[in-house]
Design a protein around this motif. Structure first.
Motif, PDB file in Angstrom:
ATOM      1  N   MET A 117      29.822   6.359 -19.802  1.00  0.00           N
ATOM      2  CA  MET A 117      31.236   5.715 -20.584  1.00  0.00           C
ATOM      3  C   MET A 117      30.579   5.049 -22.085  1.00  0.00           C
ATOM      4  O   MET A 117      31.164   4.474 -23.154  1.00  0.00           O
ATOM      5  N   ASN A 160      28.798  -1.940 -17.873  1.00  0.00           N
ATOM      6  CA  ASN A 160      28.558  -0.505 -16.918  1.00  0.00           C
ATOM      7  C   ASN A 160      27.547  -0.847 -15.247  1.00  0.00           C
ATOM      8  O   ASN A 160      26.557  -1.405 -15.026  1.00  0.00           O
ATOM      9  N   ASN A 161      28.772  -0.872 -14.371  1.00  0.00           N
ATOM     10  CA  ASN A 161      28.015  -2.314 -13.350  1.00  0.00           C
ATOM     11  C   ASN A 161      28.193  -0.877 -12.012  1.00  0.00           C
ATOM     12  O   ASN A 161      26.987  -1.162 -11.153  1.00  0.00           O
ATOM     13  N   SER A 211      26.542   6.049 -17.048  1.00  0.00           N
ATOM     14  CA  SER A 211      26.475   4.763 -17.960  1.00  0.00           C
ATOM     15  C   SER A 211      26.680   5.597 -18.806  1.00  0.00           C
ATOM     16  O   SER A 211      27.297   5.296 -20.187  1.00  0.00           O
ATOM     17  N   THR A 258      33.128  -1.673 -14.895  1.00  0.00           N
ATOM     18  CA  THR A 258      33.236  -0.964 -13.950  1.00  0.00           C
ATOM     19  C   THR A 258      32.914  -1.211 -12.472  1.00  0.00           C
ATOM     20  O   THR A 258      31.558  -2.633 -12.217  1.00  0.00           O
ATOM     21  N   VAL A 286      37.376   9.200 -17.317  1.00  0.00           N
ATOM     22  CA  VAL A 286      36.267   8.043 -18.033  1.00  0.00           C
ATOM     23  C   VAL A 286      37.431   8.426 -19.138  1.00  0.00           C
ATOM     24  O   VAL A 286      37.441   7.217 -20.008  1.00  0.00           O
ATOM     25  N   VAL A 326      33.406   7.258 -12.488  1.00  0.00           N
ATOM     26  CA  VAL A 326      32.971   7.152 -13.538  1.00  0.00           C
ATOM     27  C   VAL A 326      31.934   8.586 -13.598  1.00  0.00           C
ATOM     28  O   VAL A 326      31.308   8.978 -14.599  1.00  0.00           O
ATOM     29  N   ASN A 381      25.046  -3.163 -18.999  1.00  0.00           N
ATOM     30  CA  ASN A 381      23.624  -2.373 -18.806  1.00  0.00           C
ATOM     31  C   ASN A 381      23.886  -2.536 -17.242  1.00  0.00           C
ATOM     32  O   ASN A 381      22.808  -3.452 -17.592  1.00  0.00           O
ATOM     33  N   THR A 429      19.408   3.087 -22.469  1.00  0.00           N
ATOM     34  CA  THR A 429      20.086   1.731 -22.510  1.00  0.00           C
ATOM     35  C   THR A 429      19.041   1.333 -23.206  1.00  0.00           C
ATOM     36  O   THR A 429      19.275   0.851 -24.735  1.00  0.00           O
TER      37      THR A 429
END
Length: 244
Positions: free
Chosen positions: A108, A75-76, A105, A11, A60, A54, A126, A153
């Motif tokens: 996703m 997930n950027n 995030s 992303t 999504v 996102v 992540n 995360t």
């Protein structure tokens, strides 16, 4: 995990760190979907462009249906509003940052976890920040969103371990991208961070501390009130005195 021959989704792949991560995966032999709000901004013709905001549930879900062969999800995508907690507009800034940096995030992960399971486990990466560990008033709302994403995360790592999904947390200080263009301090290159992410995937590593700043700050957490925050307090007090 084996990257060569795998399919990945990144992303925010149209620029900065996202573009560097996508290129590093391509260079390692992966097929890569490059996701961005405007797929026309994906200029690397080796990437498969995907329209993806996102914060949009429908987009999504559409991305998950289209990219159902991926085994690497990065997930950027993230935003920075540079707001102190008590500044005008802080609540709005915090909501925007949480919607992208945390809830994005989370969306996703929820959409792609079943796909990763079906494709053998794979990896969920992540991209977080050194500000997951420590909060600066100048970016308090951003720090809160990244701290929340770090917590997410760590929980996802536990939840997804049984299905064989590697969950990687990536922390860095200032990265030499547009987001940190106004920062004069030391920066790590996006290519260096991307290389470390690919290396972490290849070695099944669950954390990337991408620069000396992130290594130092995490190591200092047991004593952060005495080792880290006094300097931040002094910096803040000097800024406030200068603004009067």
């Amino acid at each position: 995990m084996k990257i060569e021959g795998a399919a990945g989704l990144v992303t925010g792949a149209n620029r900065g760190l996202g573009a560097a991560i996508a290129q590093a995966l391509l260079d390692s032999g992966a097929t890569v979907y490059g996701a961005a709000r405007d797929p026309g901004s994906i200029t690397d013709d080796r990437l498969i462009p995907v329209r993806l905001d996102v914060t949009n549930d429908d987009q999504v879900s559409d991305a998950a249906r289209r990219c159902d062969e991926v085994s690497i999800v990065v997930n950027n995508a993230g935003i920075l509003r540079s707001s102190a907690s008590l500044a005008d507009g802080a609540v709005e800034a915090a909501r925007a940052e949480m919607e992208t940096n945390f809830f994005g995030s989370m969306r996703m992960a929820r959409a792609f976890a079943p796909i990763l399971r079906e494709n053998g486990g794979g990896a969920l990466v992540n991209v977080l920040s050194v500000l997951s560990f420590i909060s600066m008033p100048q970016g308090a709302t951003y720090s809160a969103s990244k701290s929340a994403a770090w917590s997410l995360t760590n929980a996802l790592r536990i939840e997804l371990r049984q299905q064989g999904t590697l969950v990687v947390a990536v922390h860095a200080g200032f990265i030499d991208t547009d987001m940190a263009a106004g920062v004069s301090g030391e920066k790590v290159s996006p290519e260096a961070v991307a290389h470390q992410i690919v290396t972490a995937l290849a070695n099944d590593a669950e954390e990337v501390l991408a620069d000396p700043t992130s290594e130092m700050v995490k190591a200092s957490l047991p004593n952060d009130l005495t080792t880290l925050y006094p300097a931040l307090q002094a910096q803040w007090d000097a800024e406030m005195a200068g603004s009067k």
